[in-house]
Write a protein that holds these residues in place. Structure first.
Motif, PDB file in Angstrom:
ATOM      1  N   LEU A 111      33.931  32.013  40.180  1.00  0.00           N
ATOM      2  CA  LEU A 111      34.692  33.153  39.690  1.00  0.00           C
ATOM      3  C   LEU A 111      34.086  33.644  38.379  1.00  0.00           C
ATOM      4  O   LEU A 111      34.002  32.898  37.401  1.00  0.00           O
TER       5      LEU A 111
ATOM      6  N   ILE B 175      43.483  32.158  38.768  1.00  0.00           N
ATOM      7  CA  ILE B 175      43.413  33.609  38.515  1.00  0.00           C
ATOM      8  C   ILE B 175      44.634  34.062  37.720  1.00  0.00           C
ATOM      9  O   ILE B 175      44.521  34.811  36.742  1.00  0.00           O
TER      10      ILE B 175
ATOM     11  N   LEU C 156      37.871  40.117  36.819  1.00  0.00           N
ATOM     12  CA  LEU C 156      37.447  38.935  37.574  1.00  0.00           C
ATOM     13  C   LEU C 156      36.774  39.372  38.858  1.00  0.00           C
ATOM     14  O   LEU C 156      37.167  40.378  39.468  1.00  0.00           O
ATOM     15  N   SER C 157      35.778  38.602  39.278  1.00  0.00           N
ATOM     16  CA  SER C 157      35.058  38.969  40.505  1.00  0.00           C
ATOM     17  C   SER C 157      34.368  37.760  41.109  1.00  0.00           C
ATOM     18  O   SER C 157      34.170  36.732  40.448  1.00  0.00           O
TER      19      SER C 157
ATOM     20  N   THR D 177      42.089  37.175  49.242  1.00  0.00           N
ATOM     21  CA  THR D 177      41.811  37.164  47.803  1.00  0.00           C
ATOM     22  C   THR D 177      40.323  37.319  47.535  1.00  0.00           C
ATOM     23  O   THR D 177      39.910  38.053  46.622  1.00  0.00           O
ATOM     24  N   SER D 178      39.498  36.657  48.346  1.00  0.00           N
ATOM     25  CA  SER D 178      38.043  36.766  48.193  1.00  0.00           C
ATOM     26  C   SER D 178      37.568  38.190  48.441  1.00  0.00           C
ATOM     27  O   SER D 178      36.723  38.722  47.703  1.00  0.00           O
TER      28      SER D 178
ATOM     29  N   LEU E 198      38.303  40.319  45.371  1.00  0.00           N
ATOM     30  CA  LEU E 198      37.458  40.032  44.213  1.00  0.00           C
ATOM     31  C   LEU E 198      36.005  40.436  44.443  1.00  0.00           C
ATOM     32  O   LEU E 198      35.330  40.898  43.520  1.00  0.00           O
TER      33      LEU E 198
END
Length: 580
Positions: free
Chosen positions: A310, A376, A392-393, A494-495, A498
């Protein structure tokens, strides 16, 4: 008393794919069956009394009462709404667009407003005429005429507004209660009613009060959480207890978790319904639980099979700062470990200050998911008042193999249960046949035959008992694998958010396509629903050109097509024209 009958229709081609039945009459037990292009009237015994055929495919209908009769509002593929009294068409009007569901409403006090849902998912409120029932004539007066003229003017204004798409109802002022949820605190252990092997050892307090000058009555609170989180109680009606700005009501809710089950999320939702000045209101709020509800602090591990990196727009912080509510270490540390309670699975979170990255690693997606989400949330909370805002990524999508493993495991357990149910039905049928033969020839049967039949009955009975116990094990395995699948699906969405920087609206849409709802109903489970949702999404966004997909849900014969479409769905957002 319930009776079951079988009805044979004149032609099977006349029946729609799903025939809906509605009670038409209060006096006579008559059923109305909506066919593909015909309506069938049946009596209580299932006998076809009469039918009426139309020159179009029928799509939906609504039964409604008038003072003198019971009428049918019927819509079809020709865009015409018809009102029928028995088989006679009393009134009709066109202009509908592919209706799939219809209802009537008296919004604004106007009769003749029809609510229609069309095939594209749009909901319309249309004015297609007044109530077709004949009025009862009475001796009029000038006062009646004046009132009628005012009603006509009001009706014309409503017709004009509806035609221009400006028909609105008066919006009610929303009154939200002030709801505060405490952090979990220890309580004296108590047994969960539905799961005697689980003990409630923690609780939260929900404090409810009203805004200044407001009073809420008939307050009811429903607590809902993702399985396997357990809450008690789940329904809290306050009864005669009013909620005001001077009166704060505190409600304790016990919290626990089924041991060794994977956890899709660490939060629950509270739904409140209440009245203010006699008007009903609803609201929702969420309660987040600490990681320690399902994990214990442990030593971090250096290597794991699944790793997610992350990236943060701000410098990394220590684990002590990140998880300030947990005692991860006595000294400042850049690594923390969390062991899933009841297992030896450990998730590690490691920060690299020089590169502003956090690595979350563990044995599987299902095990990592709640820790990844909690990390997160903790970062967002830590930097909520810092400028510039935290970004965030993920640099790229992780390998989907762990997700596919969770899908295959859940699907195979479902197939195993279906096969055992089929086998149980066959054995049970054999058992019943043996019983009937034995009873029908009991008078003339020999002792040897009795012993043979008795042995066969005993073997069949043992198989029935064995398969019944096996089915219980199947249910448990499906339940556990469903939790792992839900957690993996949560990490997948979620992935995507991001990696591709999806907006909040698109993120919610992605979460509805690949949902964490994993229940199975009549052989249609998560796999079938997700496949159809992805196919529909890709076609809707023109990623798969051609004819609209067939959304008829059928039980899958394997997971290859589903996994192929999930991969296609994951690559969809790589396109520069993709809506994000």
């Amino acid at each position: 008393t319930t009776t079951t009958t079988t009805t044979t229709f004149p032609s099977t081609n006349e029946l729609a794919s799903t025939a809906s039945m509605t009670v038409v009459s209060d006096d006579e037990p008559v059923l109305l069956v909506l066919g593909r292009s015909s309506l069938f009237w049946l009596n209580g015994e299932g006998k076809v009394l009469t039918c009426k055929r139309f020159d179009c495919d029928l799509s939906c209908c609504k039964i409604y009462k008038t003072p003198t009769s019971m009428n049918i509002l019927l819509c079809g593929s020709d865009g015409i709404a018809r009102v029928l009294q028995k088989k006679k068409v009393l009134w009709a009007a066109g202009g509908l667009n592919d209706p799939v569901a219809v209802d009537i409403t008296d919004q604004c006090g106007i009769k003749g407003l029809i609510v229609v849902l069309d095939g594209s998912g749009m909901l319309y409120c249309l004015y297609l005429g007044t109530d077709p029932s004949l009025p009862t004539l009475t001796k009029g007066s000038n006062e009646d005429h004046n009132m009628m003229e005012e009603d006509i003017k009001k009706l014309r204004r409503a017709i004009t507004a509806a035609t221009e798409g400006k028909l609105r109802t008066k919006k009610r002022d929303d009154v939200d209660l002030d709801v505060k949820i405490s952090t979990p605190y220890p309580i004296e252990a108590e047994t969960a009613e539905e799961h005697p092997d689980v003990m409630f050892t923690q609780s939260v307090t929900v404090s409810v009060s009203a805004p200044t000058g407001q009073c809420a009555t008939d307050v009811n609170i429903l607590s809902n959480s993702s399985f396997p989180i357990l809450l008690s109680p789940t329904s809290i009606p306050l009864g005669d207890q009013d909620v005001t700005d001077d009166t704060t009501v505190d409600i304790p809710i016990s919290v626990s978790i089924l041991p060794s089950y994977y956890l899709p999320s660490l939060h629950s939702v509270l739904s409140l319904s209440y009245k203010v000045n006699g008007e009903p209101h609803t609201m929702e709020c969420s309660a987040d639980y600490p990681i320690t509800l399902a994990y214990e602090i442990a030593a971090p591990q250096k290597s794991s099979s699944v790793k997610l990196t992350l990236s943060s727009s701000h410098p990394c912080i220590t684990m002590n700062e990140l998880y300030s509510d947990l005692s991860v270490s006595d000294e400042p540390t850049s690594a923390a470990g969390f062991q899933r309670i009841g297992t030896d699975e450990i998730v590690s979170v490691i920060s690299a200050n020089k590169s502003s990255r956090y690595r979350v690693q563990g044995p599987s997606w299902a095990c990592i998911a709640p820790i990844f989400t909690a990390t997160i949330n903790a970062l967002k909370q830590h930097y909520k008042d810092v400028e510039p805002p935290l970004q965030l990524s993920l640099s790229s999508m992780p390998s989907l193999d762990p997700f596919f493993d969770a899908i295959d495991t859940h699907y195979n357990f479902r197939v195993d249960k279906r096969e055992k149910e089929t086998e149980l039905e066959k054995v049970a049928e054999q058992f019943r046949i043996l019983q009937k033969r034995f009873l029908s020839s009991a008078k003339d049967i020999s002792e040897t035959t009795i012993e043979q039949v008795s042995m066969l009955l005993h073997e069949a009975d043992e198989k029935v008992v064995y398969l019944s116990e096996e089915l219980k094990g199947c249910d448990s395995r499906i339940e556990r694998s469903a939790c792992a699948l839900a957690a993996s699906a949560s990490l997948f969405t979620t992935s995507l958010t991001l990696v591709f920087g999806l907006s909040e609206q698109m993120s919610e849409e992605v979460s509805s396509v690949v949902s964490t709802y994993t229940d199975t109903v009549e052989d249609i489970g998560w796999e079938e629903r997700t496949l159809q949702s992805i196919v529909h999404f890709l076609h809707l966004h023109k990623h798969t050109p051609g004819q609209p997909p067939n959304l008829q849900q059928e039980a899958l014969t394997g997971t290859d097509t589903l996994k192929k479409n999930i991969s296609l769905f994951a690559t969809f957002f790589k396109s520069p024209n993709a809506t994000k």
